[in-house]
Design a protein around this motif. Sequence first.
Motif, short mmCIF file in Angstrom:
data_model
loop_
_atom_site.label_atom_id
_atom_site.label_comp_id
_atom_site.label_asym_id
_atom_site.label_seq_id
_atom_site.Cartn_x
_atom_site.Cartn_y
_atom_site.Cartn_z
N LEU A 138 16.07 21.06 -15.66
CA LEU A 138 15.85 22.10 -16.65
C LEU A 138 15.41 23.40 -15.99
O LEU A 138 15.79 24.50 -16.42
CB LEU A 138 14.81 21.64 -17.67
CG LEU A 138 15.23 20.46 -18.55
CD1 LEU A 138 14.04 19.97 -19.38
CD2 LEU A 138 16.39 20.84 -19.47
N ALA A 139 14.60 23.29 -14.92
CA ALA A 139 14.17 24.49 -14.21
C ALA A 139 15.36 25.15 -13.52
O ALA A 139 15.50 26.39 -13.55
CB ALA A 139 13.09 24.13 -13.19
N SER A 160 10.11 27.00 -17.81
CA SER A 160 9.26 27.14 -16.63
C SER A 160 7.86 27.63 -17.00
O SER A 160 6.88 27.30 -16.33
CB SER A 160 9.90 28.09 -15.62
OG SER A 160 10.13 29.36 -16.20
N GLN A 161 7.77 28.43 -18.06
CA GLN A 161 6.45 28.94 -18.46
C GLN A 161 5.57 27.84 -19.01
O GLN A 161 4.37 27.77 -18.72
CB GLN A 161 6.60 30.07 -19.48
CG GLN A 161 7.16 31.35 -18.89
CD GLN A 161 7.04 32.53 -19.82
OE1 GLN A 161 6.31 32.49 -20.82
NE2 GLN A 161 7.74 33.60 -19.52
N ARG A 166 1.58 28.69 -18.01
CA ARG A 166 1.39 30.12 -18.32
C ARG A 166 1.51 30.40 -19.82
O ARG A 166 1.03 31.42 -20.29
CB ARG A 166 2.40 30.96 -17.55
CG ARG A 166 2.07 31.11 -16.07
CD ARG A 166 3.10 31.95 -15.37
NE ARG A 166 4.36 31.25 -15.24
CZ ARG A 166 5.54 31.86 -15.09
NH1 ARG A 166 5.62 33.16 -15.10
NH2 ARG A 166 6.64 31.14 -14.95
N GLU A 167 2.15 29.52 -20.53
CA GLU A 167 2.28 29.70 -21.98
C GLU A 167 2.18 28.32 -22.62
O GLU A 167 2.95 27.42 -22.28
CB GLU A 167 3.60 30.37 -22.34
CG GLU A 167 3.70 30.72 -23.81
CD GLU A 167 4.88 31.65 -24.10
OE1 GLU A 167 5.07 31.97 -25.29
OE2 GLU A 167 5.57 32.04 -23.15
N MET A 168 1.23 28.15 -23.50
CA MET A 168 1.01 26.85 -24.11
C MET A 168 1.49 26.85 -25.55
O MET A 168 1.66 27.90 -26.17
CB MET A 168 -0.49 26.51 -24.06
CG MET A 168 -1.10 26.57 -22.67
SD MET A 168 -0.32 25.45 -21.49
CE MET A 168 -0.87 23.88 -22.16
N LEU A 169 1.69 25.64 -26.08
CA LEU A 169 2.02 25.53 -27.50
C LEU A 169 0.80 25.90 -28.34
O LEU A 169 -0.33 25.53 -28.02
CB LEU A 169 2.46 24.11 -27.84
CG LEU A 169 3.75 23.63 -27.18
CD1 LEU A 169 4.04 22.20 -27.60
CD2 LEU A 169 4.92 24.53 -27.55
N ARG A 170 1.03 26.64 -29.39
CA ARG A 170 -0.05 27.05 -30.28
C ARG A 170 -0.33 25.96 -31.31
O ARG A 170 0.48 25.05 -31.50
CB ARG A 170 0.34 28.36 -30.98
CG ARG A 170 0.63 29.51 -30.01
CD ARG A 170 1.34 30.66 -30.69
NE ARG A 170 1.76 31.69 -29.74
CZ ARG A 170 2.63 32.65 -30.01
NH1 ARG A 170 3.20 32.71 -31.22
NH2 ARG A 170 2.94 33.54 -29.08
N PRO A 171 -1.47 26.03 -31.97
CA PRO A 171 -1.79 25.02 -32.99
C PRO A 171 -0.67 24.90 -34.03
O PRO A 171 -0.19 25.90 -34.56
CB PRO A 171 -3.08 25.55 -33.62
CG PRO A 171 -3.73 26.33 -32.52
CD PRO A 171 -2.60 26.99 -31.79
N PRO A 227 8.02 21.84 -11.13
CA PRO A 227 9.18 22.02 -10.26
C PRO A 227 9.12 23.34 -9.51
O PRO A 227 8.69 24.37 -10.06
CB PRO A 227 10.37 22.00 -11.23
CG PRO A 227 9.88 21.25 -12.42
CD PRO A 227 8.42 21.61 -12.54
N LEU A 228 9.54 23.33 -8.26
CA LEU A 228 9.48 24.51 -7.41
C LEU A 228 10.88 25.07 -7.21
O LEU A 228 11.83 24.33 -6.93
CB LEU A 228 8.87 24.15 -6.04
CG LEU A 228 7.46 23.55 -6.08
CD1 LEU A 228 7.01 23.17 -4.67
CD2 LEU A 228 6.47 24.54 -6.70
N ARG A 229 11.02 26.39 -7.35
CA ARG A 229 12.28 27.08 -7.12
C ARG A 229 12.20 27.85 -5.80
O ARG A 229 11.49 28.86 -5.71
CB ARG A 229 12.57 28.05 -8.26
CG ARG A 229 12.99 27.45 -9.58
CD ARG A 229 14.46 27.05 -9.62
NE ARG A 229 15.36 28.13 -9.33
CZ ARG A 229 15.80 29.02 -10.23
NH1 ARG A 229 15.39 28.97 -11.48
NH2 ARG A 229 16.67 29.96 -9.86
#
Length: 310
Positions: A138-139, A160-161, A166-171, A227-229
């Motif tokens: 997916l990355a 990737s976020q 760096r970005e989480m799911l909100r409530p 995963p690393l790019r």
Amino acid sequence: MSTHAPPHAPHGPGVTRSVTLPATLDEAVAALTAMPAAIPVAGGTDLMAAVNAGQLRPAALVGLGRISEIRGWEYQDGHGILGAGLTHARMGRPDFAALFPALAAAARAAGPPQTRNAGTLGGNVVTAAPAGDTLPVLAALEATLIVAGPGGSRREMPVSQLLSGREMLRPGEVVGHLRVPLLHAPQTFLKATGRTGPSRATASAAVVLDPARRGVRCAIGAVAPMPLRPLEAEQWVASLIDWSAVRVRGAVALAPEALSAFGEYVAMACIPDSEADPDTGQAPALPPAVQHLRRTVAALARRALGRALA
């Protein structure tokens, strides 16, 4: 219509007090909004392992298994819109593999049949375990998550976020679908396993070719929390490929020495040398286990690109 577990459900250690089974994504969002402590669950392969180990005692579960809209896929503007409820077993079938070969290969490598039959694409992403097999694919594909939220809202974020935190799911939010480009180009996935289990990756590699843009995308899994790019290695090897020779019988698209150098470049980028001692200016040698892992990553990257170009 949502269904709940009966009030006499057992309440022992690790057993939830409430299970809600919504029929639509919006019902799932409503349930999660009403019960902030609830955990969404699809296949439950990772969650139940944590519960059985005593690491997690969810107060409530919102089961996603009855939501038919997230169990298939469709085409839209040159992309595949993949339901988060797709199981690994379903993704491993030939019709899916014809469109997303690396993702299908990762799904087929995800574990024994009982794991592949239950585990889902969305669960792999949200759990974000370092050894998750679909994650490097997916990355490399630069997939995008489509997240359902309160009030019927939908928003997108790069996968990737979420994997990097760096970005989480909100409530109240739940991953409903993934948007994946249909490249119609060679893609490969390979992994190495060790003593941790016959299907658990110690390292994995996904390589995706993008002939239209003359690009190579590579992602290495299991060696880091996400995963690393190796972006510089991607750009370097893409500049050396004879794109007119890709997938031409008998043609050589990349010199063997460049292919080997690509593997080493990727391994060095993903597993760098130790930092130099400030007093001596010399870097200590990597431990033998780390050196072995670096060699494994180099071999996986080299073979994955070689197979994509073959």
